[in-house]
Design a protein around this motif. Structure first.
Motif, PDB file in Angstrom:
ATOM      1  N   THR A  37      23.189  85.310  46.464  1.00 16.09           N
ATOM      2  CA  THR A  37      23.126  84.311  45.392  1.00 16.09           C
ATOM      3  C   THR A  37      23.767  82.993  45.815  1.00 16.09           C
ATOM      4  N   THR A  38      24.787  83.048  46.653  1.00 12.33           N
ATOM      5  CA  THR A  38      25.381  81.805  47.164  1.00 12.33           C
ATOM      6  C   THR A  38      24.341  80.984  47.918  1.00 12.33           C
ATOM      7  N   ILE A  39      23.587  81.647  48.776  1.00  8.17           N
ATOM      8  CA  ILE A  39      22.570  80.955  49.566  1.00  8.17           C
ATOM      9  C   ILE A  39      21.441  80.435  48.684  1.00  8.17           C
ATOM     10  N   GLY A  42      14.393  80.066  51.235  1.00 15.50           N
ATOM     11  CA  GLY A  42      14.883  79.448  52.455  1.00 15.50           C
ATOM     12  C   GLY A  42      13.836  78.613  53.155  1.00 15.50           C
ATOM     13  N   ALA A  43      12.597  79.098  53.180  1.00 11.35           N
ATOM     14  CA  ALA A  43      11.520  78.353  53.836  1.00 11.35           C
ATOM     15  C   ALA A  43      11.256  77.031  53.119  1.00 11.35           C
ATOM     16  N   ALA A  44      11.213  77.054  51.790  1.00  6.87           N
ATOM     17  CA  ALA A  44      10.956  75.835  51.029  1.00  6.87           C
ATOM     18  C   ALA A  44      12.062  74.810  51.244  1.00  6.87           C
ATOM     19  N   VAL A  71      19.925  78.921  58.811  1.00  3.99           N
ATOM     20  CA  VAL A  71      20.951  79.830  59.328  1.00  3.99           C
ATOM     21  C   VAL A  71      21.481  80.728  58.215  1.00  3.99           C
ATOM     22  N   LEU A  72      21.753  80.138  57.050  1.00  7.78           N
ATOM     23  CA  LEU A  72      22.303  80.895  55.935  1.00  7.78           C
ATOM     24  C   LEU A  72      21.347  81.988  55.469  1.00  7.78           C
ATOM     25  N   VAL A  73      20.058  81.654  55.380  1.00  3.81           N
ATOM     26  CA  VAL A  73      19.068  82.628  54.929  1.00  3.81           C
ATOM     27  C   VAL A  73      18.937  83.779  55.920  1.00  3.81           C
TER      28      VAL A  73
END
Length: 469
Positions: free
Chosen positions: A36-38, A110-112, A212-214
């Motif tokens: 949820t943070t990401i 993440g992609a978007a 990176v985060l995803v």
């Protein structure tokens, strides 16, 4: 793989050892919090950029006021699309499980976000730039539509019985950390770069970091087990064939309507203090951008620290009571906080934001996930939770910055009409929350409601399974 109740009041799998249970709960906490943070970092990074960058980069031919409105309009589109994602991913989550659904939403989100970091500007491709921005915002909203409910259920349906509220507050901590991370990264980039460099490429760095985060979050989520609650329903062949139908028709109609109204105050509050306040402080109050971002970051960190306290209070007094107290406090605080903002002093702006956003918002936001999860039985809980959170997001969250900007403009720069609107949303939520009947809250793994919540009680249904809150 049926669930059983231990003497300590924890939900376990029938063949699970104590060490395995502790490892499972640690993985659940990590997957829920990190995920949820990401996701919220990605979503509210756009909100921060809408306040500070996009009106210049993607709407350069408009006046500052109109450019801000257009920028917030694209922000609102994400909330309009979220209900569609909520219904789609809610159906998937209630049919095939929470774990796989959450992996899909994270990849899409993440992609978007990463693609936003490489978008051409209006100066390069003209009107195509805001169109592409809008398209990616739609993907963001669609993905987030299935994220929040799944993350809440991942925590709540895995949690020990007497820590249901605490575990339900974990995904909310991710929201606060995501906002703090987004505003903090933007503040750092503006300090590290001059204005031209920031507008040219600096803001893009914050979006590209999402890759990176995803990747990290995706790996963690693949390690988590499916929730015992969903596993039990699947083994008993109790899954709904049409979850959205069951959510809107009796006997769930009343809880759905009240849930939609109960969330109005929370949605308006978050997007006032976490999104609109940035534009208001920098444009109307003429405060410097970086200190304002730091103030929002500080308030977000305070909220993240206090959310577990709200979770513990939820376990002690019940989610409905804590949510009601928090929403009431928010309505009372609106006018005094705008009065502090009106001093045009950064210190008082920060104090007001920390009080209403860091402290008051944490109180009811920590209880929200547990409260709304208990509105529905397990078999339709993912869809029900998504419907309440995402459909209310259109009017309660997405439109709030637009409404407040328009009301302040209509009042000649005065915030009091806008403050009155916020108080009204709080009143609506207080009334709706008060009307939720405890006997209608679903506290067992089966499809029937249970007796009112008691922090010291542990009910077991006819299958021998523990309550799932």
């Amino acid at each position: 793989m049926a669930t059983i109740l231990t003497a300590s009041g924890s939900t376990v799998l029938a063949d699970e050892t104590d060490d395995q249970r502790r490892k499972r709960l640690r993985t659940v906490v990590a997957a829920s919090l990190l995920g949820t943070t990401i996701e919220w970092y990605d979503f509210f990074l756009y909100a921060t950029a809408a306040s500070l960058v996009f009106n210049t980069v993607f709407f350069p031919d408009q006046s500052s006021f109109v450019g801000t409105l257009l920028s917030f309009a694209t922000f609102a589109v994400g909330f309009v699309v979220r209900p569609i994602g909520g219904v789609v991913f809610g159906h998937i989550g209630d049919r095939i499980g929470r774990k796989r659904t959450l992996a899909i939403t994270m990849v899409l989100m993440g992609a978007a976000t990463a693609l936003m970091g490489v978008l051409p500007t209006a100066a390069s491709v003209g009107v195509l730039a805001p169109i592409l921005l809008l398209a990616l915002r739609i993907v963001q909203g669609f993905a987030l539509g299935g994220e929040w409910a799944g993350a809440v259920l991942l925590a709540v349906e895995h949690s020990p019985r007497r820590r249901r509220g605490l575990f339900g507050s974990i995904p909310q901590i991710g929201l606060a950390l995501g906002l703090a991370l987004g505003t903090g990264v933007f503040a750092f980039l503006q300090v590290a770069l001059d204005d031209d460099a920031f507008l040219t490429y600096g803001w893009r760095i914050a979006f590209l970091v999402s890759i990176v985060l995803v990747a990290i979050g995706f790996v963690v989520r693949l390690k988590v087990d499916e929730t015992p609650a969903f596993t039990e329903v699947a083994e008993l062949s109790q899954k709904s064939s049409a979850p959205i139908r069951d959510v809107v028709l009796p006997p769930n109609t009343r809880n759905t309507v009240l849930g939609l109204l109960a969330r109005w105050g929370e949605g308006s509050a978050f997007n006032t203090w976490g999104v609109f306040a940035i534009a208001y402080a920098t444009k109307e109050l003429d405060l410097a951008k970086v200190p304002v971002l730091v103030a929002v970051t500080i308030a977000s960190v305070v909220m993240a620290l206090l959310l577990p306290v709200s979770g513990l209070l939820t376990d002690r007094y019940g989610p409905q009571r804590i949510y009601l107290i928090g929403i009431t406090a928010y309505g009372v605080a609106v006018y005094p906080v705008f009065a502090l903002f009106g001093t045009e002093n950064l210190l008082w702006f920060t104090v007001g934001l920390v009080i209403v956003f860091g402290v008051v918002h944490a109180l009811f936001y920590g209880a929200q996930g547990t409260l709304f999860a208990s509105l529905y039985p397990t078999r339709v809980r993912y869809t029900g939770l998504s419907v309440v959170y995402q459909f209310s997001g259109i009017y309660a969250s997405g439109l709030t910055p637009l409404i407040l900007t328009a009301l302040i403009g209509a009042a000649g720069g005065s915030p009091w009409l806008a403050a009155g609107y916020l108080v009204l949303t709080a009143v609506i939520s207080v009334v709706a929350t008060s009307l939720i009947r405890e006997r209608d809250l679903h506290l067992t793994i089966g499809d029937r409601p249970n007796r009112p919540h008691r922090a010291d009680s542990t009910a077991v249904d006819s299958t021998g399974s523990e309550n799932i809150g």
